[in-house]
Motif scaffolding. Structure first.
Motif, PDB file in Angstrom:
ATOM      1  N   SER A 160      29.619  15.961  56.766  1.00 24.70           N
ATOM      2  CA  SER A 160      28.423  15.240  57.202  1.00 24.70           C
ATOM      3  C   SER A 160      27.797  15.822  58.459  1.00 24.70           C
ATOM      4  CB  SER A 160      28.770  13.760  57.436  1.00 24.70           C
ATOM      5  OG  SER A 160      29.780  13.625  58.407  1.00 24.70           O
ATOM      6  N   ASP A 161      28.450  16.783  59.108  1.00 26.40           N
ATOM      7  CA  ASP A 161      27.853  17.453  60.264  1.00 26.40           C
ATOM      8  C   ASP A 161      26.998  18.646  59.861  1.00 26.40           C
ATOM      9  OD1 ASP A 161      29.853  19.133  59.432  1.00 26.40           O
ATOM     10  OD2 ASP A 161      30.952  19.151  61.335  1.00 26.40           O
ATOM     11  N   TYR A 162      26.724  18.790  58.555  1.00 26.73           N
ATOM     12  CA  TYR A 162      25.889  19.843  57.977  1.00 26.73           C
ATOM     13  C   TYR A 162      26.546  21.219  58.019  1.00 26.73           C
ATOM     14  CZ  TYR A 162      22.311  16.262  59.027  1.00 26.73           C
ATOM     15  OH  TYR A 162      21.606  15.090  59.144  1.00 26.73           O
ATOM     16  N   VAL A 163      27.842  21.285  58.247  1.00 31.99           N
ATOM     17  CA  VAL A 163      28.547  22.553  58.372  1.00 31.99           C
ATOM     18  C   VAL A 163      29.373  22.813  57.111  1.00 31.99           C
ATOM     19  CG1 VAL A 163      30.244  23.873  59.700  1.00 31.99           C
ATOM     20  CG2 VAL A 163      28.640  22.348  60.882  1.00 31.99           C
ATOM     21  N   VAL A 164      29.298  24.045  56.611  1.00 29.07           N
ATOM     22  CA  VAL A 164      30.158  24.517  55.539  1.00 29.07           C
ATOM     23  C   VAL A 164      31.310  25.277  56.173  1.00 29.07           C
ATOM     24  CG1 VAL A 164      30.311  25.942  53.455  1.00 29.07           C
ATOM     25  CG2 VAL A 164      28.201  24.695  53.963  1.00 29.07           C
ATOM     26  N   ARG A 165      32.532  25.059  55.678  1.00 30.78           N
ATOM     27  CA  ARG A 165      33.709  25.692  56.278  1.00 30.78           C
ATOM     28  C   ARG A 165      34.532  26.405  55.208  1.00 30.78           C
ATOM     29  NH1 ARG A 165      32.732  20.954  59.094  1.00 30.78           N
ATOM     30  NH2 ARG A 165      32.680  21.219  61.384  1.00 30.78           N
ATOM     31  N   LEU A 166      35.074  27.553  55.584  1.00 32.94           N
ATOM     32  CA  LEU A 166      35.925  28.346  54.712  1.00 32.94           C
ATOM     33  C   LEU A 166      37.348  28.319  55.259  1.00 32.94           C
ATOM     34  CD1 LEU A 166      36.206  30.379  52.324  1.00 32.94           C
ATOM     35  CD2 LEU A 166      35.725  32.195  53.985  1.00 32.94           C
TER      36      LEU A 166
END
Length: 288
Positions: A160-166
């Motif tokens: 929900s913080d608009y961040v995509v994480r790998l």
């Protein structure tokens, strides 16, 4: 059915509307899910192999068939995730007992690993052989979605913080992709994990390299979630535009670079035109 439209088998056994059916990755078994609160596995001749009722008398939200070990994973409306063997016997409960799970996703070909998204800031990776927890993915914000590569060694999440994480398969954060200005609705990666594709309600499709640089920032006029994915051959991006009335195929930057003539003037109008047409950024990265 055959590809030519001839019926091969009829699967009779559910007592409610059937909402889902899929082949196992070995193409020898079928899984179905229905409104009667059960999932079923079938042989290709229509023989019922096993029935998997949801626990707690709940509606069954999702069911996945793990081809490698013939286990079935169930997710009910109460957020309970159950791992069952091929005969329908419960093997393990996955997820924290006091936290409802929201989605499940097979994390590798053959289904030997499963991703579970909880109702909060955590996701987890489990072994479908015995239900062991293999990794936890902790976030500073609510997890909205997740996906893995085909080998299950890399996991993408969006929050929900608009961040995509790998992440790697052990729960180690490898890279954060910061740049969206609205709710991220989907993300995927190439087979080798070198590129990440994401879409959001900010009206953009973004292509990233694995270090977090934006290679393509494609504005799409839409207030709805934008379907976008890599083509099966990994050479193109397919994006739905104009309120899902048009699908555009966009070549990946590397494909375009490879087709550039060595005689193109790096500062000339031809390169500028190509960069504009294909939304190419970071021209300094062109092969020398």
């Amino acid at each position: 059915w055959t590809a030519g439209g001839q019926p091969l088998a009829t699967l009779n056994g559910h007592s409610g509307n059937v909402y889902f059916a899929e082949f196992a990755s070995d193409n020898q078994t079928l899984l179905t899910r229905a409104s009667d609160g059960t999932a079923c596995t079938w042989a290709l001749d229509g023989t019922l192999l096993a029935s998997f009722p949801a626990d707690h008398n709940q509606y069954l939200l999702d069911a996945r068939l793990c081809s490698g070990n013939n286990h079935v994973v169930l997710l009910d409306a109460g957020g309970h995730v159950e791992l069952c063997d091929a005969a329908g016997r419960r093997i393990a409960r996955l997820g924290d007992a006091d936290v409802a799970s929201r989605t499940i996703e097979l994390a590798a070909d053959g289904g030997d690993r499963l991703l579970v998204r909880e109702n909060g800031t955590k996701a987890a990776l489990y072994a479908t052989a015995d239900g062991r927890k293999l990794a936890i993915f902790e976030h500073p914000a609510t997890v909205k979605g997740l996906r893995s590569n085909t080998s299950g060694t890399r996991v993408l999440t969006w929050a929900s913080d608009y961040v995509v994480r790998l992440w790697d398969e052990h729960g180690q954060l490898l890279q954060s992709f910061n740049g969206h200005r609205g709710t991220v609705t989907n993300a995927s990666m190439t087979v080798d994990g070198s590129l990440v594709l994401s879409t959001a309600l900010d009206g953009t499709v973004k292509l990233w390299d694995k270090t977090g640089n934006i290679l393509i920032d494609w504005p799409v006029e839409s207030n709805q979630p934008i379907p976008a994915r890599f083509s099966p051959d990994g050479q193109f991006i397919l994006v739905s535009e104009k309120d899902n009335k048009r699908i555009t195929r966009l070549p990946l930057p590397e494909t375009v670079y490879e087709n550039f003539s060595r005689t193109i003037d790096r500062n000339g109008p031809e390169l500028t035109q190509l960069a504009t047409e294909y939304h190419i950024q970071f021209l300094d990265n062109l092969p020398k």
